[in-house]
Write a protein that holds these residues in place. Structure first.
Motif, PDB file in Angstrom:
ATOM      1  N   VAL A   1      11.424 -57.504  -9.677  1.00 15.95           N
ATOM      2  CA  VAL A   1      11.187 -56.133  -9.201  1.00 15.95           C
ATOM      3  C   VAL A   1      11.691 -55.162 -10.257  1.00 15.95           C
ATOM      4  CG1 VAL A   1      11.759 -54.427  -7.418  1.00 15.95           C
ATOM      5  CG2 VAL A   1      11.439 -56.819  -6.766  1.00 15.95           C
ATOM      6  N   GLY A   2      10.823 -54.288 -10.754  1.00 11.10           N
ATOM      7  CA  GLY A   2      11.316 -53.283 -11.698  1.00 11.10           C
ATOM      8  C   GLY A   2      10.255 -52.859 -12.687  1.00 11.10           C
ATOM      9  N   ARG A   3      10.690 -52.016 -13.616  1.00 10.70           N
ATOM     10  CA  ARG A   3       9.783 -51.489 -14.630  1.00 10.70           C
ATOM     11  C   ARG A   3       9.387 -52.622 -15.571  1.00 10.70           C
ATOM     12  NH1 ARG A   3      12.742 -47.512 -17.602  1.00 10.70           N
ATOM     13  NH2 ARG A   3      14.668 -48.508 -16.918  1.00 10.70           N
TER      14      ARG A   3
ATOM     15  N   LEU B   1      10.006 -51.839  -0.314  1.00 13.24           N
ATOM     16  CA  LEU B   1      10.593 -52.913  -1.140  1.00 13.24           C
ATOM     17  C   LEU B   1      11.415 -53.873  -0.303  1.00 13.24           C
ATOM     18  CD1 LEU B   1      12.155 -51.659  -4.472  1.00 13.24           C
ATOM     19  CD2 LEU B   1      10.256 -53.242  -4.139  1.00 13.24           C
TER      20      LEU B   1
ATOM     21  N   GLY C   1       6.089 -53.827  -9.692  1.00 15.21           N
ATOM     22  CA  GLY C   1       6.463 -52.723 -10.570  1.00 15.21           C
ATOM     23  C   GLY C   1       5.291 -52.359 -11.462  1.00 15.21           C
TER      24      GLY C   1
ATOM     25  N   MET D   1      17.964 -44.832 -12.512  1.00 11.79           N
ATOM     26  CA  MET D   1      18.614 -43.530 -12.672  1.00 11.79           C
ATOM     27  C   MET D   1      18.107 -42.534 -11.625  1.00 11.79           C
ATOM     28  SD  MET D   1      18.684 -41.133 -16.051  1.00 11.79           S
ATOM     29  CE  MET D   1      17.898 -39.603 -15.597  1.00 11.79           C
TER      30      MET D   1
ATOM     31  N   ARG E   1       6.385 -50.024  -5.277  1.00 13.18           N
ATOM     32  CA  ARG E   1       6.475 -49.700  -3.845  1.00 13.18           C
ATOM     33  C   ARG E   1       7.643 -48.763  -3.607  1.00 13.18           C
ATOM     34  NH1 ARG E   1       5.990 -54.093   0.554  1.00 13.18           N
ATOM     35  NH2 ARG E   1       3.753 -54.272   0.451  1.00 13.18           N
TER      36      ARG E   1
END
Ligand code: UDP
Length: 424
Positions: A230-232, A303, A266, A27, A298
């Protein structure tokens, strides 16, 4: 006529935060990227977010024509997203105060992101007499229908809050037709008030590039087979599914162990914050701690090397309203293996630019990984198509479509005013 100035509400997370950890993710990227393009197309943007540090000034410039207004609403620290409904009034007061310092008509449109902002957007719409466009990003009813094992459901107040915003907004922006259907079928949205606008990807930043350079940057062996997440890091994103499937793959094919690396990029987020080391513990339990490397969040620019270094990017989420990571990876020429949920079937072209997996079973995921890891020619074919698939999306296209949605919202708003005047 394009709006001169948009007020964008992003209450619970700032576009200036580093995505990939805590509450900052797709977001934040969406808002920053579309705001920059809106300004380039002639619509100034002021993004209202909650101040979370005494160090940051009340106003910061994100890009030419894009301001971030840090609104005081509650203590800087110690509030998490679930506490924020208590600060809606304070945040709204701050936003209304800013507007009151200007000439009437300072903002032509309000665009709110996530339901908390939608509540404040609803009030701003009434006070300022301008249309409200709302993007949900995620929906509680959809999330609750697709919960990860052990994850807590979204509270009823969020469902109620979302229903109110859906009813009050002049235009709702959905990322995909699937999300549009959820808004209509689960939230009783008026189909005429839903615009389906796919998010974009920065095609100047995320490009195929030199894999050897990317691997050197991440200290990865040139001949390794690299899988990346890759991500939360939280149960909803299901990085554990990738680890379990990797363990199964290695049990079936121990010969590839020396060559396989799993990158997890992440930081902890959401309910993942309760046990921030859970994934490291799982890797140890599965006996693959030597194969998995954890990399802190990153910047978008950095990234690029992660995507270029990877042979496959995995997006195993239980729910994903779109999945920007899937697009970014493909734009760098890397195929994606993704769960067939939410917007991911739009972000990934099954069998062409990656693979979609039904469900989250370890065996199914291990099969999908095996088909790509053990067959370099198949992988290369998917990789060849990946960038072309991603090139169908861009933030310019997203922003142009948003401007159309703003125009439709204006017409809907004035039509409603007219009905109110006639019936008064
Ligand atoms: N991201 C980042 N640094 C990281 C990890 C992620 O900048 O270390 C960004 C990533 O580039 C993407 C966003 O975070 O744009 C995640 O978006 P996505 O839609 O995949 O997931 P969401 O966070 O919205 O659930």
């Amino acid at each position: 006529m394009r709006p001169r100035r948009a007020a964008v509400f992003s209450l619970h997370t700032s576009p200036l935060e580093q995505p990939g950890t805590g509450d900052a993710g797709g977001m934040n990227v969406y808002i920053a990227q579309t705001a920059k393009r809106l300004a380039e197309f002639g619509t100034e943007v002021e993004i209202f977010t909650r101040a979370t540090s005494s160090d940051i000034p009340p106003i910061a410039e994100l890009a030419p024509g894009v301001l971030v207004r840090n609104v005081f609403a509650g203590p800087f620290e110690g509030l998490d997203k679930n506490d924020l409904p208590s600060q809606l009034c304070a945040f709204a007061a701050g936003a209304l105060r800013v507007e009151a310092r200007h000439e009437p008509g300072h903002y032509d449109i309000v665009h709110s992101h996530y339901w908390l902002s939608g509540q404040v957007g609803w009030l701003a719409r009434e006070r300022w007499g301008v249309p409200l466009v709302h993007t949900a990003h995620t929906l509680a009813k959809v999330k609750n229908a697709n919960l990860a094992v052990g994850d807590s459901p979204e509270p009823r107040i969020r469902v109620l809050g979302e229903e109110q915003v859906v009813a009050e907004a002049d235009m709702l922006v959905a990322n995909t037709e699937f999300e549009a259907a959820d808004l209509i079928n689960r939230y009783a949205a008026d189909p005429e008030a839903v615009a389906t606008i796919p998010p974009g990807v920065d095609l100047d930043r995320f490009t195929p590039g030199d894999r050897a350079v990317a691997r050197a940057d991440l200290d990865l062996p040139p001949d390794a087979v690299v899988l990346a997440f890759v991500g939360r890091i939280q149960p909803l994103k299901a990085p554990d599914v990738l680890l379990r499937a990797t363990a199964k793959l290695l049990a079936r094919h121990p010969d590839i162990r020396d060559r396989l690396v799993v990158l997890v990029v992440g930081g902890p987020s959401g309910s993942g914050l309760e046990r921030p080391r859970a994934l490291q513990e799982l890797a140890a339990q599965l006996g693959i701690a030597d194969v998995v490397r954890f990399v802190p969040p990153r910047s978008g620019a950095a990234l690029t090397n992660v995507y270029r270094a990877a042979d496959i990017v995995a997006v195993p989420s239980y729910n994903e309203s779109f999945g920007l990571v899937a697009l970014e990876a493909q734009a760098c020429g890397t195929p994606v293996v993704a769960a067939a949920v939410g917007g991911l079937p739009v972000a990934v072209e099954d069998g062409v630019s990656g693979l979609l997996v039904d469900g989250h079973g370890t065996a199914q995921w291990a099969d999908a990984l095996a088909s790509m890891v053990l067959d370099p020619r198949f992988r290369a074919r998917l990789a060849e198509n990946a960038a072309a698939h991603a090139a169908r999306f861009s933030w310019e296209r997203t922003t142009e479509a948003l401007l159309d949605a703003y125009a439709r919202a204006k017409m809907a708003f004035h039509a409603q005013l007219h009905v109110q005047e006639v019936t008064a």
